[in-house]
Design a protein around this motif. Structure first.
Motif, short mmCIF file in Angstrom:
data_model
loop_
_atom_site.label_atom_id
_atom_site.label_comp_id
_atom_site.label_asym_id
_atom_site.label_seq_id
_atom_site.Cartn_x
_atom_site.Cartn_y
_atom_site.Cartn_z
N ALA A 40 0.86 -1.18 0.00
CA ALA A 40 0.00 0.00 0.00
C ALA A 40 0.90 1.23 0.00
O ALA A 40 2.07 1.15 0.36
N SER A 41 0.34 2.36 -0.40
CA SER A 41 1.10 3.61 -0.29
C SER A 41 0.95 4.12 1.14
O SER A 41 0.03 3.71 1.87
N PRO A 42 1.82 5.02 1.58
CA PRO A 42 1.76 5.50 2.96
C PRO A 42 0.46 6.22 3.31
O PRO A 42 0.10 6.29 4.48
N PHE A 54 7.18 3.12 -0.53
CA PHE A 54 7.50 4.55 -0.43
C PHE A 54 8.17 5.02 -1.71
O PHE A 54 8.94 4.27 -2.31
N LEU A 55 7.88 6.23 -2.12
CA LEU A 55 8.65 6.91 -3.15
C LEU A 55 9.37 8.04 -2.43
O LEU A 55 8.75 9.02 -2.01
N CYS A 56 10.65 7.91 -2.26
CA CYS A 56 11.44 8.80 -1.42
C CYS A 56 11.27 10.26 -1.82
O CYS A 56 11.62 10.66 -2.93
N GLY A 57 10.69 11.04 -0.92
CA GLY A 57 10.50 12.46 -1.13
C GLY A 57 9.24 12.83 -1.87
O GLY A 57 8.90 14.00 -1.95
N GLU A 58 8.54 11.85 -2.44
CA GLU A 58 7.33 12.14 -3.20
C GLU A 58 6.06 11.83 -2.42
O GLU A 58 4.98 12.24 -2.81
#
Length: 106
Positions: A40-42, A54-58
Motif C-alpha cells: 500500500a502507499s503510505p 514509499f517513493l522517497c521524497g514524493e
C-alpha cells in the motif's frame, strides 16, 4: 492509537515518517518488492497490506537523520511487514509460498 515510525531510504539515507498502528511488526526495508506481496502507499489503509511502498521524497516530506528537511531521491523502497499464513511466519523473498520447489537437493 497510532505511533509515528521513521524509516531510512536505503538509496539515499533520507528519513520518512509514517503514522501507523503500533501492533504492526516490521521485517525489513528493501530496495525491491518481495514477490507476491501486496504493498500500500503510505496514505492508504495499509493494515491489511503486506507492507508499504514509499517513493522517497514524493510521498511527503523527508529529513536527514537530525531532522533537517532534505530532498528525497524519488526512488521506490519497501517496508515489509512480518507475514503469517495459517499461523506460520513466512520468510521473506521466496518465489512462491506452498508451491513447487526446484532446489533438486537429494
Amino acid at each position: 492509537m497510532t505511533v509515528t515510525v521513521r524509516y531510512t531510504c536505503p538509496h539515499c539515507g533520507a528519513v520518512v515518517s509514517v503514522e501507523r498502528q503500533p501492533d504492526l511488526a516490521d521485517r525489513s526495508v528493501t530496495t525491491i518488492p518481495q514477490p507476491g506481496w501486496e504493498y500500500a502507499s503510505p496514505d492508504e489503509d495499509f493494515a491489511d497490506a503486506d507492507g508499504i511502498e514509499f517513493l522517497c521524497g514524493e510521498d511527503g516530506p523527508v529529513t536527514d537523520l537530525e531532522g533537517e528537511p532534505v530532498e528525497g531521491c524519488g526512488r521506490p523502497f519497501y517496508l515489509n511487514f512480518v507475514r503469517y499464513e495459517q499461523g506460520v511466519e513466512l520468510e521473506p523473498d521466496p518465489p512462491t509460498y506452498g508451491g513447487p520447489r526446484f532446489d533438486f537437493k537429494g
